[in-house]
Design an enzyme around this catalytic site. Structure first.
Site, mmCIF file in Angstrom:
data_model
loop_
_atom_site.group_PDB
_atom_site.id
_atom_site.type_symbol
_atom_site.label_atom_id
_atom_site.label_comp_id
_atom_site.label_asym_id
_atom_site.label_seq_id
_atom_site.Cartn_x
_atom_site.Cartn_y
_atom_site.Cartn_z
ATOM 1 N N GLY A 26 0.756 -1.308 -0.466
ATOM 2 C CA GLY A 26 0.028 -0.273 0.077
ATOM 3 C C GLY A 26 0.837 0.997 -0.097
ATOM 4 N N LYS A 27 0.071 2.326 -0.089
ATOM 5 C CA LYS A 27 0.871 3.731 -0.443
ATOM 6 C C LYS A 27 -0.641 4.560 -0.236
ATOM 7 C CE LYS A 27 2.589 5.273 -4.797
ATOM 8 N NZ LYS A 27 3.160 5.759 -5.641
ATOM 9 N N ALA A 29 -0.917 9.082 1.758
ATOM 10 C CA ALA A 29 -0.082 10.098 1.446
ATOM 11 C C ALA A 29 1.569 10.234 2.166
ATOM 12 C CB ALA A 29 -0.811 11.161 1.672
ATOM 13 N N GLY A 31 3.172 7.613 3.689
ATOM 14 C CA GLY A 31 4.206 6.735 3.806
ATOM 15 C C GLY A 31 3.761 5.050 2.652
ATOM 16 N N ASP A 143 -10.619 11.106 10.120
ATOM 17 C CA ASP A 143 -10.495 10.089 9.160
ATOM 18 C C ASP A 143 -10.386 9.361 8.798
ATOM 19 O OD1 ASP A 143 -9.262 10.342 6.906
ATOM 20 O OD2 ASP A 143 -7.272 10.744 7.611
#
Ligand SMILES: Nc1ncnc2c1ncn2[C@@H]1O[C@H](COP(=O)(O)OP(=O)(O)OP(=O)(O)O)[C@@H](O)[C@H]1O
Length: 525
Positions: A26-27, A29, A31, A143
Site C-alpha cells: 500500500g501507499k 499520502a 508513506g 479520517d
C-alpha cells in the site's frame, strides 16, 4: 531488480536485517506499506515507512499524534495493533510495525459483489464498536474512510491511520474558533458538512458522519457523496438530505453553509431512500440516522450499536469503553517545534532495538530539550516501555470509575486465551499463515445462533482491483520521497495471498498501562 521482487531500496539495512520484505502492499499520502516477516519470530507484519516524518511542525505533529493515539487504542480488537516503532538512520523517516491485515475495505468495495448483506452488517458493527471505544476516550478519529479500514479474510475489521485523531478533552480548553480546525485535511468524501463549511462545531458526530458515508458506500458499491471540490461536496449533500430546520441552521451560523443550506439546492435531487432503494430497509434507516446535517442529531456510536441493522452482533459485554479520557502527553493545541515532537516520540515510543545510530540521534535531541536538573539526573529521561514490550498494569489503587476497566482487562485476558485455542484450527482450515483473528467461543456460538455469516468465495477480486486502483481519494499531501501520488494507491496482491473472508468475531480489549506525564493522568493501552 526484477518486477517480482519487492522494492526495498527505500529501506534501511537494519530493517532489512530484521524483516524479510515480502512485497509492497500500500501507499498513502505519508508513506509506503510493505508486507514483511520478522526474521526471528517469523511473524508476518505490515511495515509502514513514514517519509519525512518530521519535515515541518505539521508533519511532526501528525506523526506524533498517529503514534501516540495508536499506542493508546491499539488494544481494541478493531483498532490496528502497533507492534513497534523504529527510527530510520537518517533521523527523518520513521518505521511503524503493525499486525498484518489482508486488505482494506476500499479494495473490497472496488471489487464489487464480495460483501454480502451479513458482512456489511458485521463490518458496520465492528466500526461502531471501535468508534465507541475511541469516543469513550474522548478522542475523535476524523479520517474514517474505506482505505483506512483494514480487513482480513475472517471479515475482521480494524481502524487504522490515526494521523488526524484529536483529543476533545484538549480541545475543550481551547477558546472556540481558535486553531482547532486549521489542520483538518481529512478526505473530503467522508467529511462532515459542518467541517466542510468551516464551522467550529467540533463533535464526535464528525466520525458518525464518516461511518454513514462508509455504510452507504458498502450498500451502493461506490461513494455516496464523491464531490470533486468542497463546494460540490456540500451541494451533493444538500441535494440529498432533507432541508435543515431553523435549529439545524444554527450549526452553520456565520459560515458559508448558512447561505447554501437556506437555498433550494441546484441540480438533480434524489433522497437517500431513492439512492439506496435496493438496500435493506434497516440499512437505509441507519444511514439516514447517521447522515444528518445537524451533528447533534446524528446517532452516537452507542445508539447506533443498538440499531436493528447490527442487532445480530450487538453484545454490550464485548463492546468495551474507556473510563478516562485519553490525552497525548503534549498539549495538542500548542504547535511545538519539530525537535520537541521528535524528542517526545523517541522518549515514549521508539524501540531501543532500532539502529544504534538513531538512538544516538534521539538522545542528542532529547538533551537539547532537557532542563539543567534533567541533565544532571539522566534516569529521569530513560526511554519508556515501547510498544513491543509488555505493558504494565497500574499498581496504584484504582478510583471507582476505573473498576470496569480493570474487570475488562481480566475478561480480555480470558478471551485472548480462548482466541489462541480457536485460532490454530481456524487458521489451519483457512489456509492462512497469519493475519487472522478468531471468534471467542461465546461469540461464535451467538453468531451461529443469530446469523450465518457465509464464507465469501474470495476477496481476490479486491486484491486485483487494487492494481487498477487509480486514486479515487482526493489528494491531501505530496510526499517528497518519490511517491507517485498523494492519495491511497495500492499494489496488486499476489495469487498466493488471495484471501477468503470467513466467519469470525473478535471480542476483546485491552490491558491498561498508566503513565503520569506533566502531572496529567493518562491511560495508554
Ligand atoms: N497493517 C496493515 N496491513 C495491511 N495493509 C496495510 C496495513 N496498514 C496499511 N495498509 C495498506 O496501506 C495503505 C496505506 O496505509 P495508511 O493509510 O496507513 O497510509 P497513509 O500514508 O497514512 O495513508 P493516507 O493517504 O490515508 O493518509 C492502506 O490503505 C492499506 O491498504
Amino acid at each position: 531488480m526484477t518486477s517480482g521482487e519487492p522494492q526495498t531500496l527505500e529501506l534501511d539495512d537494519f530493517i532489512i536485517k530484521k524483516y524479510e520484505i515480502k512485497k509492497r502492499i500500500g501507499k498513502g499520502a505519508y508513506g509506503i506499506v510493505w508486507k514483511a516477516c520478522e526474521r526471528k519470530s517469523k511473524k508476518v507484519v505490515a511495515l509502514k515507512k513514514i517519509f519525512d516524518a518530521f519535515t515541518n511542525q505539521t508533519d511532526a505533529q501528525r506523526t506524533y499524534r498517529e503514534i501516540m493515539f495508536l499506542k493508546a487504542f491499539s488494544g481494541h480488537p478493531n483498532v490496528i495493533r502497533l507492534l513497534g516503532v523504529h527510527s530510520a538512520l537518517n533521523y527523518k523517516d520513521i518505521y511503524l510495525v503493525f499486525e498484518y491485515m489482508d486488505t482494506d475495505l476500499h479494495r473490497v468495495i472496488l471489487s464489487k459483489d464480495i460483501l454480502k448483506d451479513v458482512h456489511k452488517r458485521y463490518i458496520m458493527y465492528q466500526l461502531l464498536k471501535a468508534t465507541l471505544f475511541l469516543h469513550s476516550g474522548n478522542v475523535i478519529h476524523r479520517d474514517q474512510k474505506p482505505s483506512n479500514i483494514l480487513i482480513d479474510t475472517n471479515c475482521t475489521c480494524k481502524i487504522a491511520d490515526f494521523g488526524l485523531a484529536r483529543s476533545l478533552s484538549q480541545l475543550s480548553d481551547t477558546p472556540v474558533g481558535h486553531g482547532d480546525l486549521t489542520d483538518y485535511v481529512a478526505t473530503r468524501w467522508y467529511r462532515a458538512p459542518e467541517i466542510l463549511v468551516g464551522s467550529t462545531c467540533y463533535t464526535k458526530g464528525i466520525d458518525m458522519w464518516s461511518l454513514g458515508c462508509i455504510l452507504a458506500e458498502m450498500l451502493l458499491e461506490k461513494p455516496v457523496f464523491p464531490g470533486p471540490s468542497s463546494i460540490q461536496q456540500l451541494q451533493l449533500i444538500s441535494q440529498t438530505l432533507p432541508p435543515p430546520t431553523k435549529e439545524d441552521m444554527k450549526i452553520f451560523a456565520g459560515t458559508y453553509g448558512s447561505k447554501l443550506f437556506s437555498q433550494k439546492p441546484p441540480g438533480k435531487h434524489a433522497t437517500l431512500d431513492e439512492i439506496l432503494r435496493e438496500a435493506p430497509s434497516d440499512a437505509v434507516d441507519l444511514v439516514k440516522k447517521l447522515l444528518v446535517l445537524n451533528p447533534l442529531k446524528r446517532l452516537t456510536a452507542a445508539e447506533a450499536l443498538k440499531h436493528d441493522y447490527v442487532a445480530k452482533f450487538h453484545a454490550i459485554d464485548s463492546e468495551p469503553v474507556l473510563c478516562n479520557p485519553v490525552t497525548p502527553p503534549l498539549n495538542d493545541n500548542v504547535m511545538l517545534s519539530v525537535d520537541e515532537y521528535r524528542s517526545k516520540l523517541y522518549e515514549l515510543a521508539v524501540a531501543p532495538s532500532a539502529a544504534s545510530g538513531s538512538r544516538h540521534h534521539a538522545s542528542r535531541s532529547r538533551r537539547q530539550h532537557q532542563t539543567p536538573q534533567q541533565q544532571s539526573n539522566p534516569s529521569k529521561n530513560q526511554l519508556r516501555p515501547t510498544a513491543t514490550e509488555p505493558k504494565q498494569v497500574a499498581s496504584r489503587p484504582r478510583p471507582a470509575t476505573q473498576a470496569s476497566l480493570a474487570s475488562y482487562s481480566t475478561a480480555e485476558a480470558r478471551r485472548n486465551s480462548l482466541q489462541k485455542k480457536d485460532s490454530s484450527s481456524n487458521l489451519a482450515s483457512s489456509g492462512m499463515g497469519a493475519g487472522g483473528e478468531n471468534f471467542s467461543k461465546t461469540t461464535a456460538k451467538k453468531m451461529e445462533r443469530k446469523s450465518s455469516l457465509p464464507i465469501l468465495s474470495s476477496v481476490s477480486a479486491a486484491a486485483a482491483a487494487s492494481s487498477n486502483n487509480k486514486c479515487l481519494m482526493p489528494a491531501s499531501k505530496t510526499v517528497s520521497s518519490g511517491l507517485a501520488h498523494p492519495s491511497t494507491t495500492s499494489q496488486p496482491l499476489s495469487g498466493q495471498d488471495k484471501p477468503k473472508l470467513r466467519r469470525t468475531s473478535t471480542p476483546g480489549g485491552t490491558q491498561a498501562t498508566k503513565a503520569s506525564i506533566s502531572g496529567q493522568r493518562q491511560w495508554w493501552y
